[in-house]
Design an enzyme around this catalytic site. Structure first.
Site, PDB file in Angstrom:
ATOM      1  N   CYS A 147       6.538  -1.080   0.663  1.00 31.08           N
ATOM      2  CA  CYS A 147       5.410  -0.513   1.411  1.00 31.08           C
ATOM      3  C   CYS A 147       5.081  -1.431   2.601  1.00 31.08           C
ATOM      4  O   CYS A 147       5.601  -2.552   2.698  1.00 31.08           O
ATOM      5  CB  CYS A 147       4.191  -0.357   0.502  1.00 31.08           C
ATOM      6  N   GLU A 159      13.557  -6.913  -7.768  1.00 33.07           N
ATOM      7  CA  GLU A 159      13.790  -8.289  -8.233  1.00 33.07           C
ATOM      8  C   GLU A 159      14.081  -9.222  -7.059  1.00 33.07           C
ATOM      9  O   GLU A 159      13.619 -10.362  -7.043  1.00 33.07           O
ATOM     10  CB  GLU A 159      14.915  -8.338  -9.275  1.00 33.07           C
TER      11      GLU A 159
HETATM   12 ZN   LIG Z   1       8.449  -7.315 -11.086  1.00 30.45          ZN
HETATM   13 ZN   LIG Z   2       4.089  -2.860  -1.849  1.00 30.62          ZN
END
Ligand SMILES: [Zn+2]
Ligand SMILES: [Zn+2]
Length: 162
Positions: A147, A113
């Site tokens: 990532c 979030e």
């Molecule tokens: Zn989301």
């Molecule tokens: Zn990602």
């Protein structure tokens, strides 16, 4: 658990974290018909009462919803100030709901979030914290970190060169 969440947030974003344990509650966010709390109204409230000058993450144990879904783990203003995460649905099934499992899930959803608040959209990499989660299996599949692609997007937005 809050300390654990802070650890993950620090690892993902590297911004200074300040904790604020306010006693005020967003009473207008309660929906008596659904018997749940409107995450969108909580976000608006956070923006009104929270300290200025950064991002705000509300952590709660009340059951959150947005009108089109049965429930949400959390919500954030995309590229905005406020984000909120609830533990209410993260202890599922109940025997998995105690100890580290719920800590890990809450930390992942907090990073997710806040990522939205920092302007990141959903990511297709299943292990990335910005992956979409509609159930706890999805959450468990993710790692608590971003990532490479999302991290690069974050650095670009914050103007960091590395
Ligand atoms: Zn989301
Ligand atoms: Zn990602």
């Amino acid at each position: 658990m809050i300390e654990h969440v802070c650890l993950h947030i620090d690892r993902a974003f590297g911004w200074p974290i300040r904790m604020h344990a306010g006693t005020e509650r967003p009473l207008d966010a309660w929906d008596a018909r659904r018997r749940q709390w409107s995450s969108t109204r909580i976000l608006r409230w956070l923006g009104e009462v929270g300290p200025a000058g950064g991002k705000l993450l509300g952590l709660t144990d009340v059951d959150l919803f947005i009108p089109i879904l049965t429930f949400v783990f959390g919500e954030a203003q995309l590229g905005g100030v406020a984000a909120v995460v609830s533990t209410a649905r993260l202890g599922d099934p109940p025997e998995m709901g105690d100890g580290r499992v719920i800590w890990e899930r809450t930390a992942k959803e907090a990073v997710h979030e806040l990522g939205h608040a920092f302007g990141l959209v959903h990511c297709g990499t299943p292990s990335c914290a910005m992956g979409r989660s509609s159930n706890v299996r999805d959450v468990d599949q993710k790692r608590g970190d971003l990532c490479g692609t999302c991290r690069a997007g974050l650095d670009e937005r914050s103007g960091r060169s590395t």
